[in-house]
Design an enzyme around this catalytic site. Structure first.
Site, PDB file in Angstrom:
ATOM      1  N   ASP A 156      22.134  42.912  82.518  1.00 35.67           N
ATOM      2  CA  ASP A 156      21.935  43.762  81.337  1.00 35.67           C
ATOM      3  C   ASP A 156      20.894  43.194  80.376  1.00 35.67           C
ATOM      4  OD1 ASP A 156      23.895  45.509  82.302  1.00 35.67           O
ATOM      5  OD2 ASP A 156      25.501  44.451  81.262  1.00 35.67           O
ATOM      6  N   SER A 208      21.637  52.383  76.465  1.00 36.27           N
ATOM      7  CA  SER A 208      20.293  51.854  76.731  1.00 36.27           C
ATOM      8  C   SER A 208      19.949  52.071  78.203  1.00 36.27           C
ATOM      9  CB  SER A 208      20.227  50.343  76.446  1.00 36.27           C
ATOM     10  OG  SER A 208      20.702  50.031  75.161  1.00 36.27           O
ATOM     11  N   HIS A 253      23.161  51.385  80.427  1.00 38.01           N
ATOM     12  CA  HIS A 253      24.261  50.546  79.964  1.00 38.01           C
ATOM     13  C   HIS A 253      24.844  51.141  78.684  1.00 38.01           C
ATOM     14  CE1 HIS A 253      26.630  46.914  79.524  1.00 38.01           C
ATOM     15  NE2 HIS A 253      26.281  46.878  78.251  1.00 38.01           N
ATOM     16  N   ASN A 285      18.733  50.954  85.183  1.00 44.72           N
ATOM     17  CA  ASN A 285      20.168  51.017  84.925  1.00 44.72           C
ATOM     18  C   ASN A 285      20.377  51.611  83.542  1.00 44.72           C
ATOM     19  OD1 ASN A 285      22.972  50.473  85.376  1.00 44.72           O
ATOM     20  ND2 ASN A 285      22.805  48.717  84.018  1.00 44.72           N
TER      21      ASN A 285
END
Length: 221
Positions: A147, A138, A111, A109
């Protein structure tokens, strides 16, 4: 052997575009995006995928009573394409632990903050409210905690005195477009892996990391 990516999206697909461009240019070598899936049937990213000749599917979360039911349906669609890596690119759904475990070490992912600062939503507003000097993006492995997965790469963006949410978000998004393809190239190339809850490096990319961060610094007056 060509590596296979399935990309999950919810919005306009700007990170999808950067990843497709990186696959075409060879920045992410020997890799193909084999499907793009969205929880929002009207997501513009699906149109981008279709234009690129990539299967574009919608699994509408509103059609399912629970997150578990939705995740099961989404997992089935993903697994039909046998991906090496699942890429969250603006996918605005919190995933269940069972779903995350199924793709452990194979799901990334991006973020819009310098994690662990500002997890969750409204990161740019939080950065401005807190008066930080640096914000950024990030790329991390996805774990069950929101996260909080091990970080692969970050890019820092200076917060300017005249910034509002929109101007700051635009520079952070530009940073995302640079670091996400780099993280995927490292993962697919076997240079980094998730092991024992940490990002484990076969070849620590110290210089590459600095180069990935530097453009964000240099582009900020």
């Amino acid at each position: 052997m060509t590596k296979r990516l399935v990309i999950l999206v919810s919005g306009r697909g700007s990170n999808l575009q950067s990843i497709l461009a990186a696959c075409r240019s060879g920045q992410i070598p020997d890799t193909q995006v084999v499907a793009v899936i969205s929880n929002r049937p009207a997501a513009r990213a699906l149109e981008l995928a279709m234009t690129a000749g990539i299967p574009a599917l919608a699994v509408d979360h509103r059609d399912y009573r629970t997150r578990t039911d939705f995740d099961a349906a989404l997992q089935k669609q993903i697994d039909d394409y046998a991906p090496d890596v699942v890429v969250l690119a603006g996918f605005m759904r919190q995933l269940t632990p069972a779903f995350v475990q199924h793709y452990e070490g194979r799901m990334l992912n991006v973020h819009p903050s310098l994690l662990p600062a500002f997890p969750g939503l409204h990161t740019h507003a939080q950065a401005l409210e807190q008066g930080v000097c640096w914000h950024g993006a990030s790329v991390h492995f996805v774990t069950a905690e929101l996260d909080a997965g091990p970080i692969i790469i970050q890019a820092a963006v200076a917060v300017l005195p005249a910034d509002d949410e929109q101007s700051l978000a635009a520079r952070v998004l530009d940073a995302e477009h640079r670091i996400y393809p780099q993280a995927l190239a490292w993962l697919l190339g076997g240079r980094v892996a998730l092991a024992a809850g940490r990002a484990q490096w076969r070849e620590p990319p110290q210089m590459a990391t600095r180069e990935a961060i530097a453009p964000s610094l240099e582009s900020s007056p």
